[in-house]
Design a protein around this motif. Structure first.
Motif, PDB file in Angstrom:
ATOM      1  N   LYS A  34      19.701  89.066  78.676  1.00  0.00           N
ATOM      2  CA  LYS A  34      20.445  87.854  79.031  1.00  0.00           C
ATOM      3  C   LYS A  34      20.425  86.846  77.875  1.00  0.00           C
ATOM      4  O   LYS A  34      21.471  86.304  77.497  1.00  0.00           O
ATOM      5  CB  LYS A  34      19.831  87.226  80.288  1.00  0.00           C
ATOM      6  N   VAL A  37      22.641  88.046  74.926  1.00  0.00           N
ATOM      7  CA  VAL A  37      24.068  87.851  75.171  1.00  0.00           C
ATOM      8  C   VAL A  37      24.420  86.371  75.105  1.00  0.00           C
ATOM      9  O   VAL A  37      25.430  85.986  74.518  1.00  0.00           O
ATOM     10  CB  VAL A  37      24.481  88.472  76.525  1.00  0.00           C
ATOM     11  N   GLU A  40      24.686  85.175  71.575  1.00  0.00           N
ATOM     12  CA  GLU A  40      25.823  85.719  70.832  1.00  0.00           C
ATOM     13  C   GLU A  40      27.151  85.083  71.243  1.00  0.00           C
ATOM     14  O   GLU A  40      28.016  84.844  70.417  1.00  0.00           O
ATOM     15  CB  GLU A  40      25.889  87.232  71.036  1.00  0.00           C
ATOM     16  N   ILE A  44      29.313  81.909  77.800  1.00  0.00           N
ATOM     17  CA  ILE A  44      29.141  83.069  78.688  1.00  0.00           C
ATOM     18  C   ILE A  44      28.886  82.555  80.106  1.00  0.00           C
ATOM     19  O   ILE A  44      28.207  81.556  80.314  1.00  0.00           O
ATOM     20  CB  ILE A  44      27.985  83.974  78.199  1.00  0.00           C
ATOM     21  N   LEU A  87      25.009  92.085  67.284  1.00  0.00           N
ATOM     22  CA  LEU A  87      24.764  92.365  68.689  1.00  0.00           C
ATOM     23  C   LEU A  87      24.538  93.857  68.910  1.00  0.00           C
ATOM     24  O   LEU A  87      23.715  94.243  69.734  1.00  0.00           O
ATOM     25  CB  LEU A  87      25.929  91.858  69.551  1.00  0.00           C
TER      26      LEU A  87
END
Length: 108
Positions: A34, A37, A40, A44, A87
């Motif tokens: 989590k 992400v 990145e 989100i 990533l």
């Protein structure tokens, strides 16, 4: 109609619903994923559903994750070449960590 509504129960799903009864390694892997992400992608959105947790970016579901007792299932919903190299490296390490966690659990 009133009888049916009386027995209607609204269930709100959250991350706790998915992480309940999971071991600490799975929880740690979920939070690692989590954070990776979120670092990145700027905007989100994390939406828990009944059977999975959706990570949305610009309105598109890019990743679905389903924590299970001894493993985490991850489905990437991105076109080939969309993920950048940074990533990809993190996700490769994340996959290795999942495999290691599964092997440790099998030894117990």
């Amino acid at each position: 109609m009133h009888v049916l509504l009386r027995y209607l129960k609204i269930i709100v799903y959250d991350k706790d619903h998915h992480l309940k009864n999971k071991n600490d390694e799975i929880k740690e892997l979920y939070y690692f994923f989590k954070e990776s992400v979120q670092n990145e992608f700027d905007d989100i959105e994390i939406l828990p559903f009944k059977t999975y947790i959706s990570f949305k970016y610009n309105g598109d579901n890019i990743v679905s994750i389903r924590p299970q007792k001894y493993q985490i299932k991850i489905c990437f919903n991105m076109k080939k070449g969309t993920l950048n190299d940074y990533l990809k490296k993190k996700l490769k390490m994340f996959s290795i960590n999942i495999i290691m966690a599964q092997e440790i659990m099998n030894l117990m």
